[in-house]
Design an enzyme around this catalytic site. Sequence first.
Site, PDB file in Angstrom:
ATOM      1  CE  LYS A  59      -4.280 -58.756 -40.758  1.00 57.45           C
ATOM      2  NZ  LYS A  59      -4.500 -57.681 -39.885  1.00 57.45           N
ATOM      3  N   PRO A  78       3.056 -55.987 -49.502  1.00 53.90           N
ATOM      4  CG  PRO A  78       1.030 -55.021 -50.153  1.00 53.90           C
ATOM      5  CD  PRO A  78       1.787 -56.301 -50.172  1.00 53.90           C
ATOM      6  CB  ALA A  79       5.420 -52.295 -45.554  1.00 54.88           C
ATOM      7  CB  ALA A  80       2.011 -49.509 -43.758  1.00 56.02           C
ATOM      8  CB  ALA A  81      -0.557 -53.536 -46.908  1.00 53.56           C
ATOM      9  N   GLY A  82      -2.427 -53.652 -43.943  1.00 47.23           N
ATOM     10  CA  GLY A  82      -3.596 -54.301 -43.339  1.00 47.23           C
ATOM     11  C   GLY A  82      -3.637 -55.803 -43.519  1.00 47.23           C
ATOM     12  N   GLY A 128      -1.007 -57.702 -42.323  1.00 44.44           N
ATOM     13  CA  GLY A 128      -0.138 -58.260 -41.291  1.00 44.44           C
ATOM     14  C   GLY A 128       1.263 -58.621 -41.732  1.00 44.44           C
ATOM     15  N   GLY A 171       4.371 -57.304 -41.453  1.00 45.32           N
ATOM     16  CA  GLY A 171       5.409 -57.295 -40.423  1.00 45.32           C
ATOM     17  C   GLY A 171       5.115 -58.307 -39.323  1.00 45.32           C
ATOM     18  CB  SER A 181       2.869 -62.675 -41.419  1.00 37.21           C
ATOM     19  OG  SER A 181       2.684 -64.038 -41.692  1.00 37.21           O
ATOM     20  CG  ASP A 202      -2.604 -58.200 -36.817  1.00 37.55           C
ATOM     21  OD1 ASP A 202      -3.619 -58.356 -36.114  1.00 37.55           O
ATOM     22  OD2 ASP A 202      -2.568 -57.482 -37.829  1.00 37.55           O
TER      23      ASP A 202
HETATM   24  C1  CDM Z   1      -6.040 -53.902 -37.159  1.00 41.50           C
HETATM   25  C2  CDM Z   1      -5.403 -55.251 -36.922  1.00 41.50           C
HETATM   26  O1  CDM Z   1      -4.489 -55.535 -37.976  1.00 41.50           O
HETATM   27  C3  CDM Z   1      -6.487 -56.332 -36.923  1.00 41.50           C
HETATM   28  O2  CDM Z   1      -5.990 -57.627 -37.053  1.00 41.50           O
HETATM   29  C4  CDM Z   1      -4.635 -55.283 -35.640  1.00 41.50           C
HETATM   30  O3  CDM Z   1      -5.471 -54.989 -34.562  1.00 41.50           O
HETATM   31  C5  CDM Z   1      -3.439 -54.352 -35.633  1.00 41.50           C
HETATM   32  O4  CDM Z   1      -2.338 -55.156 -35.475  1.00 41.50           O
HETATM   33  P1  CDM Z   1      -0.835 -54.604 -35.497  1.00 41.50           P
HETATM   34  O5  CDM Z   1      -0.592 -53.817 -36.740  1.00 41.50           O
HETATM   35  O6  CDM Z   1       0.030 -55.787 -35.211  1.00 41.50           O
HETATM   36  O7  CDM Z   1      -0.902 -53.604 -34.317  1.00 41.50           O
HETATM   37  P2  CDM Z   1       0.176 -53.026 -33.299  1.00 41.50           P
HETATM   38  O8  CDM Z   1       1.469 -52.836 -34.005  1.00 41.50           O
HETATM   39  O9  CDM Z   1       0.114 -53.827 -32.049  1.00 41.50           O
HETATM   40  O10 CDM Z   1      -0.486 -51.633 -32.988  1.00 41.50           O
HETATM   41  C6  CDM Z   1      -0.399 -50.487 -33.791  1.00 41.50           C
HETATM   42  C7  CDM Z   1      -1.297 -49.440 -33.189  1.00 41.50           C
HETATM   43  O11 CDM Z   1      -2.668 -49.716 -33.486  1.00 41.50           O
HETATM   44  C8  CDM Z   1      -3.508 -49.417 -32.380  1.00 41.50           C
HETATM   45  N1  CDM Z   1      -4.166 -50.652 -31.931  1.00 41.50           N
HETATM   46  C9  CDM Z   1      -3.730 -51.872 -32.356  1.00 41.50           C
HETATM   47  C10 CDM Z   1      -4.384 -53.026 -31.959  1.00 41.50           C
HETATM   48  C11 CDM Z   1      -5.495 -52.906 -31.105  1.00 41.50           C
HETATM   49  N2  CDM Z   1      -6.148 -53.991 -30.682  1.00 41.50           N
HETATM   50  N3  CDM Z   1      -5.901 -51.685 -30.691  1.00 41.50           N
HETATM   51  C12 CDM Z   1      -5.265 -50.557 -31.102  1.00 41.50           C
HETATM   52  O12 CDM Z   1      -5.659 -49.462 -30.732  1.00 41.50           O
HETATM   53  C13 CDM Z   1      -2.621 -48.803 -31.326  1.00 41.50           C
HETATM   54  O13 CDM Z   1      -2.649 -47.411 -31.542  1.00 41.50           O
HETATM   55  C14 CDM Z   1      -1.247 -49.339 -31.678  1.00 41.50           C
HETATM   56  O14 CDM Z   1      -0.230 -48.470 -31.273  1.00 41.50           O
HETATM   57  N1  ATP Z   2       9.282 -57.056 -41.443  1.00 42.38           N
HETATM   58  C1  ATP Z   2       8.559 -55.945 -41.683  1.00 42.38           C
HETATM   59  N2  ATP Z   2       7.790 -55.862 -42.779  1.00 42.38           N
HETATM   60  C2  ATP Z   2       7.050 -54.748 -43.006  1.00 42.38           C
HETATM   61  N3  ATP Z   2       7.052 -53.674 -42.237  1.00 42.38           N
HETATM   62  C3  ATP Z   2       7.806 -53.705 -41.134  1.00 42.38           C
HETATM   63  C4  ATP Z   2       8.590 -54.839 -40.812  1.00 42.38           C
HETATM   64  N4  ATP Z   2       9.212 -54.600 -39.661  1.00 42.38           N
HETATM   65  C5  ATP Z   2       8.837 -53.375 -39.274  1.00 42.38           C
HETATM   66  N5  ATP Z   2       8.008 -52.805 -40.161  1.00 42.38           N
HETATM   67  C6  ATP Z   2       7.355 -51.477 -40.008  1.00 42.38           C
HETATM   68  O1  ATP Z   2       6.005 -51.722 -39.622  1.00 42.38           O
HETATM   69  C7  ATP Z   2       5.099 -50.841 -40.294  1.00 42.38           C
HETATM   70  C8  ATP Z   2       3.746 -51.572 -40.469  1.00 42.38           C
HETATM   71  O2  ATP Z   2       3.900 -52.572 -41.434  1.00 42.38           O
HETATM   72  P1  ATP Z   2       3.052 -53.926 -41.522  1.00 42.38           P
HETATM   73  O3  ATP Z   2       3.344 -54.480 -42.872  1.00 42.38           O
HETATM   74  O4  ATP Z   2       3.289 -54.781 -40.364  1.00 42.38           O
HETATM   75  O5  ATP Z   2       1.612 -53.359 -41.621  1.00 42.38           O
HETATM   76  P2  ATP Z   2       0.226 -53.290 -40.938  1.00 42.38           P
HETATM   77  O6  ATP Z   2      -0.695 -52.785 -41.979  1.00 42.38           O
HETATM   78  O7  ATP Z   2       0.344 -52.503 -39.666  1.00 42.38           O
HETATM   79  O8  ATP Z   2      -0.225 -54.714 -40.633  1.00 42.38           O
HETATM   80  P3  ATP Z   2      -1.529 -55.094 -39.814  1.00 42.38           P
HETATM   81  O9  ATP Z   2      -2.383 -55.833 -40.759  1.00 42.38           O
HETATM   82  O10 ATP Z   2      -0.910 -55.981 -38.774  1.00 42.38           O
HETATM   83  O11 ATP Z   2      -2.166 -53.851 -39.293  1.00 42.38           O
HETATM   84  C9  ATP Z   2       5.809 -50.490 -41.599  1.00 42.38           C
HETATM   85  O12 ATP Z   2       5.503 -49.187 -41.995  1.00 42.38           O
HETATM   86  C10 ATP Z   2       7.301 -50.664 -41.297  1.00 42.38           C
HETATM   87  O13 ATP Z   2       7.945 -49.443 -41.043  1.00 42.38           O
END
Ligand code: CDM
Ligand code: ATP
Length: 277
Positions: free
Chosen positions: A8, A89-93, A95, A97, A99, A126
């Site tokens: 995403k 990539p994980a934790a990459a913005g 989505g 995990g 997705s 997300d």
């Molecule tokens: C930044 C976005 O990726 C934009 O699409 C999302 O808002 C984040 O989505 P996500 O990674 O699925 O987020 P979550 O795993 O639900 O939340 C991770 C952390 O981000 C912060 N968080 C997330 C979503 C949101 N609307 N407000 C927040 O403050 C919270 O500290 C939460 O503990």
């Molecule tokens: N299936 C998965 N793929 C990737 N990471 C995962 C998964 N399940 C759990 N995780 C954990 O979730 C953390 C966040 O990874 P993800 O790829 O969802 O990133 P994100 O950048 O938070 O995505 P978003 O765009 O939703 O903010 C990772 O550091 C990992 O430890």
Amino acid sequence: MSEHAPAKVNLTLHVTGRRSDGYHLLDSLVAFADVGDTVTAEPADALTLEVTGPMGADVPTGPENLVLAAARLFDAPRGARLILDKHLPAAAGIGGGSSDAAAALRLLSRLWDLPVPEGSVALGADVPMCLDPRVQRVRGVGDERRPVDILPPLPTVLVNPGVPVATPEVFKRLTVRENPPMPTDLPLLSCPADAADWIATQRNDLAGPARAIAPEIGAVLAALSGARLARMSGSGATCFGLYDTRAEADQAAEEIARAEPGWWVRATTLAAHAPSS
Ligand SMILES: C[C@](O)(CO)[C@H](O)COP(=O)(O)OP(=O)(O)OC[C@H]1O[C@@H](n2ccc(N)nc2=O)[C@H](O)[C@@H]1O
Ligand SMILES: Nc1ncnc2c1ncn2[C@@H]1O[C@H](COP(=O)(O)OP(=O)(O)OP(=O)(O)O)[C@@H](O)[C@H]1O
């Protein structure tokens, strides 16, 4: 049975407020790429998960993996042999995990012949938007979604510098939490150049805090300087560059990948995405 889990991209990401539980209110225009992970499932007695693929090394394989968390959300989870083939990539913005979780919900709903459970937002903000990966406007904390038919397919390059960025850290560093939303009515954008020009008038409010955590984002945006517009997606560090044609995007991706062999670089077309495969 398999389901694609497309990346995403937040073309815009406005943070408009904060709820009393600390979650932030957003207003975001979201589209999906034609690159992503794949989740497959076979009937089995026990619920198991194997993670494969070029980006699988840093992904948890235990119950904290969002694919297994998605399986647990069903009222009566049964067995399944799940394989997550990880290309994002994980934790990459982008989505990854979320997705994967959405793909697992769609997949297990088919395998177990059960409805997709309510409350998928509990797996991640997300996840609901990834359940139906269309171009959409997302508000609330990710739970208010409206499909919008305003974008042409967008030739794009996605670039990640290989630095994981933790979403909670980025939100924590925000100094201004009440910013203006997008306009009530979004314009109809008929070509990639118009789309880039309009998106350039909007914002990603998480870019500043993310760049403070991962200064490499500046280098990624510089590498995308040949694009009509380069911005960060989500909480980073992945950035997207918008191009007029797919040929230009393909060529830019090749050049960036050659100059920065350690980065994750993909040419793609952002559009509505058909979920089933
Ligand atoms: C930044 C976005 O990726 C934009 O699409 C999302 O808002 C984040 O989505 P996500 O990674 O699925 O987020 P979550 O795993 O639900 O939340 C991770 C952390 O981000 C912060 N968080 C997330 C979503 C949101 N609307 N407000 C927040 O403050 C919270 O500290 C939460 O503990
Ligand atoms: N299936 C998965 N793929 C990737 N990471 C995962 C998964 N399940 C759990 N995780 C954990 O979730 C953390 C966040 O990874 P993800 O790829 O969802 O990133 P994100 O950048 O938070 O995505 P978003 O765009 O939703 O903010 C990772 O550091 C990992 O430890």
